[in-house]
Enzyme design. Structure first.
Site, PDB file in Angstrom:
ATOM      1  N   HIS A  48       9.064 -24.336  69.889  1.00  0.00           N
ATOM      2  CA  HIS A  48      10.144 -25.105  70.518  1.00  0.00           C
ATOM      3  C   HIS A  48       9.835 -26.601  70.456  1.00  0.00           C
ATOM      4  O   HIS A  48      10.679 -27.421  70.070  1.00  0.00           O
ATOM      5  CB  HIS A  48      10.300 -24.639  71.974  1.00  0.00           C
ATOM      6  CG  HIS A  48      11.318 -25.407  72.757  1.00  0.00           C
ATOM      7  ND1 HIS A  48      12.614 -24.978  72.940  1.00  0.00           N
ATOM      8  CD2 HIS A  48      11.233 -26.598  73.424  1.00  0.00           C
ATOM      9  CE1 HIS A  48      13.278 -25.844  73.679  1.00  0.00           C
ATOM     10  NE2 HIS A  48      12.452 -26.845  73.989  1.00  0.00           N
ATOM     11  N   GLU A  49       8.595 -26.959  70.816  1.00  0.00           N
ATOM     12  CA  GLU A  49       8.207 -28.371  70.789  1.00  0.00           C
ATOM     13  C   GLU A  49       8.083 -28.892  69.365  1.00  0.00           C
ATOM     14  O   GLU A  49       8.359 -30.068  69.093  1.00  0.00           O
ATOM     15  CB  GLU A  49       6.882 -28.566  71.548  1.00  0.00           C
ATOM     16  CG  GLU A  49       6.930 -28.167  73.018  1.00  0.00           C
ATOM     17  CD  GLU A  49       8.050 -28.841  73.774  1.00  0.00           C
ATOM     18  OE1 GLU A  49       8.376 -30.007  73.468  1.00  0.00           O
ATOM     19  OE2 GLU A  49       8.604 -28.207  74.700  1.00  0.00           O
ATOM     20  N   HIS A  62      11.266 -30.257  68.205  1.00  0.00           N
ATOM     21  CA  HIS A  62      11.467 -31.622  68.700  1.00  0.00           C
ATOM     22  C   HIS A  62      10.705 -32.620  67.835  1.00  0.00           C
ATOM     23  O   HIS A  62      11.246 -33.644  67.403  1.00  0.00           O
ATOM     24  CB  HIS A  62      10.954 -31.752  70.141  1.00  0.00           C
ATOM     25  CG  HIS A  62      11.784 -31.045  71.155  1.00  0.00           C
ATOM     26  ND1 HIS A  62      13.146 -31.135  71.216  1.00  0.00           N
ATOM     27  CD2 HIS A  62      11.412 -30.233  72.202  1.00  0.00           C
ATOM     28  CE1 HIS A  62      13.603 -30.419  72.233  1.00  0.00           C
ATOM     29  NE2 HIS A  62      12.563 -29.850  72.844  1.00  0.00           N
ATOM     30  N   ASP A  68      17.222 -30.217  73.111  1.00  0.00           N
ATOM     31  CA  ASP A  68      17.325 -28.968  73.869  1.00  0.00           C
ATOM     32  C   ASP A  68      18.769 -28.483  73.947  1.00  0.00           C
ATOM     33  O   ASP A  68      19.713 -29.288  73.874  1.00  0.00           O
ATOM     34  CB  ASP A  68      16.795 -29.169  75.295  1.00  0.00           C
ATOM     35  CG  ASP A  68      15.285 -29.317  75.334  1.00  0.00           C
ATOM     36  OD1 ASP A  68      14.611 -28.616  74.549  1.00  0.00           O
ATOM     37  OD2 ASP A  68      14.783 -30.130  76.135  1.00  0.00           O
TER      38      ASP A  68
END
Length: 841
Positions: A156-157, A160, A167
């Site tokens: 998930h990170e 980014h 998000d």
């Protein structure tokens, strides 16, 4: 070196082989390399933290690989270690890696107790982030409940950091109105859960359902959407990375591998184990299975982590090497499972052919290498496909079908049951399994789950509850081995769970080496199906050489899209079934929905109507010769055993079996809506007979709209006095009026009575009849078999005047002279007069 570089050590963690390039991070053959993870100097020395970082990235790599459609994964990572930590032999001096250019920083939380992972993002959506921040508590797994598995949160990170993705949740506005209804912000909308609020008062807290604000129409402040643990809907990584909606392939592989090693592999077999990604790793050299401990030892070596990259040839070469340390590869059997893409398989085709090994292939998931099946085709191996639908139990079924091709029937594992179900809200999965008298040895009940152990209840035929299940929470499975020979009869089970998928598998072996077990073997007629050519499913049910009739047989065919078609297989001698009552059940498959792999599974159930034929049915073989004439003398051979279609054993044949029918690959399937290009199937059992004078009675089994499915639209019946004209010029032959003939549903009996018109039909006339079925879009079946009737009218003879002898009553005694000619006459008259009393004067 500068002072900063001299103050740190570096540990290189090699992961998957793969591609990319930018800054220190490079993309090489789909694998990210050059990633720098730095441990902050203020973190107290803890060598386990290094291993936890390794585990996090190793866990993240296959998750990233699947989430990106097998495009990217992590190849290697450099871990920067503070200078205050003790030096180790495997630490090396850094080169370009510094704290300044570190992509991930593991540091104590500020403020304390704030262990939320986050990424610095200064730019807009789509612009790369600056750095990922993690805490030791997060990396060590202490925040598993709050953020889910560390590897998933890391991916998930990474989205980014690397791609500038934002998000897909909103902490400020967690609900919205849609068509007047309150909806939780979630991606996708199919994610299920409950809306609750945590109320605290006077030092105590309680959970209650949310109430809505009458002014805004939304829920009260503090309301939260709580998702179910297990979801069948796919979830976005940028919404809730912790939701597991695709199923854990590696865990299911372990479950299937456990069954294979604990039950399927016969005693005395030699088993080795090799795993591979871009390289191969020998998990176990060849070990002979002589005891339960041998099985357990191998089961413990099943892989617990997956990497990226797929080199099937590398894996096969390693397997050949393992085998050759003990035996030649000729006649050896290799089970090859992969979910990865690999366009280099053809590079080892010649090696595979020359090895003499049989390769069984298991394609796991929709993206497994396209040429995989070529390996099983060229070596005579079994090919199968297991989807990501855990409730279909495809992977366990595939491994359960891999008994040795050279083992005795009495030693082979027989699958009695295989079922799965996704349960919600403490639902029950109930059912029964029949253990018949032909099986019962080494009977194993295996239950798997996806989240938490279910409640398991099992009773034997005498209603005695069975305890002692071995529970493995890591592999998410429980099993019970019934000692000795399991009781014959119906075993009952009940499984209870919430928000997860359960499966049940029951296997056994023959109860006796001298009593053949009832077996079910299933297959498709071809390995590939090209639309609109139909496929045929076959299931052969036997006890030794004797066929089992009147069983209820069902095939489940699952496409790569997850759609499952259910077919009832028939042994009626019509449609796809070549011969009636031979124990071979079959059916056409036409319900294609996509290109790609389809898996096949068969259920067979014998009950009060099932029967075992004592004699072997008519076979397609050499003609039996009744005898010969030699020198004008007839010499007969011993009589061929009579085949009586009614020679059935009346004793009930109650049993249950499941069987994997392997897989096939479909091509040329058009996009939806798929056009109707399937005609009715050919009628093959047309029969005709004279009925009351010159009427003709026809009987046949109804075809369908699409081969043997549905209902045909109409029939075309034509007749001719020439069989060749009817065969070669069917459309020109005389058509029978069928206005009153309305087709019935497929596989039901049709009866039609008609009188031939406009054709000469007199004594001695041979009349030939054939039928064509037509569907609603005017597609026509092939012309049926040709039936024949011959009109025979007995000649009328004038009444004869009876002689006086014929009108007198028969004599009670016959007197014959006892001369030689008389003895001869006596023999003839004895045959003629039957029961009359004979007296020799």
């Amino acid at each position: 070196m500068g002072p900063v570089k001299s103050s740190v050590f570096i540990l290189i963690l090699h992961l998957l082989e793969g591609t990319l390039s930018n800054s220190l991070i490079q993309l090489n053959n789909n694998g990210y390399e050059g990633i720098v993870i730095a441990i902050d100097p203020n973190v107290p020395e803890d060598e386990t933290l290094i291993q936890q970082i390794k585990d996090m990235v190793t866990q993240a790599s296959p998750y990233l690989f699947e989430a990106t459609g097998k495009r990217f994964y992590f190849k290697n990572v450099a871990i920067l270690i503070p200078e205050t930590w003790k030096a180790k032999p495997d630490y090396v001096r850094p080169k370009l890696e510094t704290y300044k250019n570190a992509d991930v920083l593991v540091a104590e939380s500020t403020p304390p107790q704030n262990d939320e992972p986050y990424t610095e993002q200064m730019g807009k959506c789509g612009e790369k982030g600056e750095r990922i921040h993690l805490t030791p508590n997060f990396v060590s797994g202490k925040k598993l409940q709050e953020y889910g598995p560390q590897g998933r949160a890391f991916v998930h990170e990474w989205a980014h950091l690397r791609w500038g993705v934002f998000d897909e949740y909103n902490n400020d506005e967690k609900f919205y109105l849609s068509n007047g209804k309150i909806q939780a912000v979630r991606c996708s909308a199919g994610i299920t859960g409950t809306n609750v609020v945590n109320k605290c008062q006077g030092g105590s807290c309680y959970i209650k359902r949310c109430t809505f604000n009458k002014v805004t129409g939304l829920y009260e402040k503090g309301c939260e959407f709580i998702p179910q643990t297990h979801q069948t809907e796919k979830a976005s990584i940028m919404f809730a990375q912790y939701i597991d909606s695709t199923g854990n392939r590696l865990n299911r592989l372990n479950q299937a591998g456990q069954l294979f090693l604990l039950q399927t592999v016969e005693l005395g077999s030699w088993v080795g184990m090799v795993t591979f990604d871009s390289a191969a790793y020998v998990q176990s050299e060849l070990v002979q299975i002589n005891s339960g401990s041998d099985r357990d030892t191998l089961a413990k070596r099943l892989p617990t982590a997956a990497a990226g990259g797929t080199s099937i040839c590398t894996g096969l070469r390693s397997a050949f090497t393992v085998i050759r340390k003990k035996y030649p590869t000729d006649g050896s059997e290799i089970v090859l499972l992969t979910d990865g893409e690999d366009n280099t398989i053809s590079g080892c085709f010649n090696e595979v052919k020359q090895s003499g090994a049989v390769i069984h292939t298991v394609a796991l998931g929709p993206s497994a290498a396209q040429e995989l099946e070529q390996l099983s085709k060229m070596t005579g191996g079994f090919q199968t496909y297991a989807s990501d639908q855990a409730q279909n139990n495809g992977l366990i079924d595939a491994f359960g079908a891999l008994s040795s091709g050279n083992g005795a029937d009495s030693q082979r594992s027989i699958q009695l049951e295989s079922k799965g179900l996704t349960l919600q809200n403490s639902q029950w999965m109930n059912g029964t399994v029949i253990v018949d008298s032909t099986v019962g040895k080494d009977t194993l009940f295996l239950i798997t789950w996806t989240t938490q152990p279910p409640q398991i209840l099992l009773w034997d035929p005498s209603a005695k509850k069975q305890d002692g299940f071995v529970v493995d929470k890591n592999t998410k499975m429980a099993y019970l081995q019934i000692p000795g020979i399991a009781k014959v009869g119906t075993w009952k089970y009940s499984l209870q769970a919430s928000s997860q998928t359960l499966t049940l598998t029951v296997t056994s072996r023959a109860s006796s080496a001298t009593l053949p077990p009832i077996t079910v073997t299933s297959k498709m007629n071809k390995d590939t199906g090209k639309f609109p050519s139909p496929m045929i499913v076959y299931a052969n049910i036997r006890q030794g050489a004797s066929p089992i009739l009147r069983a209820r047989v069902t095939a489940l065919i699952e496409s790569v899209n997850g759609k499952t078609i259910t077919l009832e297989l028939l042994d009626n001698g019509a449609g796809a079934d070549a011969t009636k009552d031979d124990g071979v059940y079959s059916r056409y498959f036409t319900t294609y929905d996509t290109n790609g792999r389809y898996s096949v599974k068969v259920w067979a159930l014998g009950g009060v109507n099932a029967a075992r034929r004592r004699t072997i049915p008519q076979q397609n073989g050499a003609m039996f010769i009744p005898g010969w004439i030699e020198n004008d003398e007839i010499k007969l051979n011993p009589s061929r055993p009579e085949i009586n279609k009614d020679d059935l054993q009346n004793k009930q044949v109650c049993f249950s079996r499941t069987s994997s029918g392997g897989s096939f690959v479909a091509s040329d399937v058009p996009k939806a809506p798929i056009p109707d290009l399937f005609p009715p199937c050919q009628i093959t059992d047309l029969k005709a007979e004279i009925h009351e004078g010159r009427l003709i009675n026809l009987t046949w089994t109804a075809p369908g709209d699409d081969y043997d499915h549905g209902t045909a639209y109409k029939y075309i019946i034509r007749i001719s006095t020439s069989i060749l004209d009817l065969r070669d010029k069917f459309n020109e032959s005389l058509q029978v009026n069928t206005t009153a003939l309305i087709p019935k549903e497929a596989n039901t009996e049709e009866v039609f009575l008609f009188k031939p018109e406009n054709i000469t039909f007199e004594n001695g006339t041979d009349l030939f009849i054939a039928i064509q079925a037509v569907d609603k879009v005017d597609l026509k079946s092939e012309i049926s078999n040709i039936a024949r009737v011959s009109l025979f009218i007995p000649p009328q003879t004038p009444p004869e005047t009876p002689s006086p002898d014929e009108t007198s009553p028969p004599c009670p005694d016959i007197h014959i002279n006892s001369t030689i000619p008389g003895i001869h006459i006596l023999k003839i008259m004895w045959k003629w007069l039957g029961e009359l009393q004979l007296t020799i004067a």
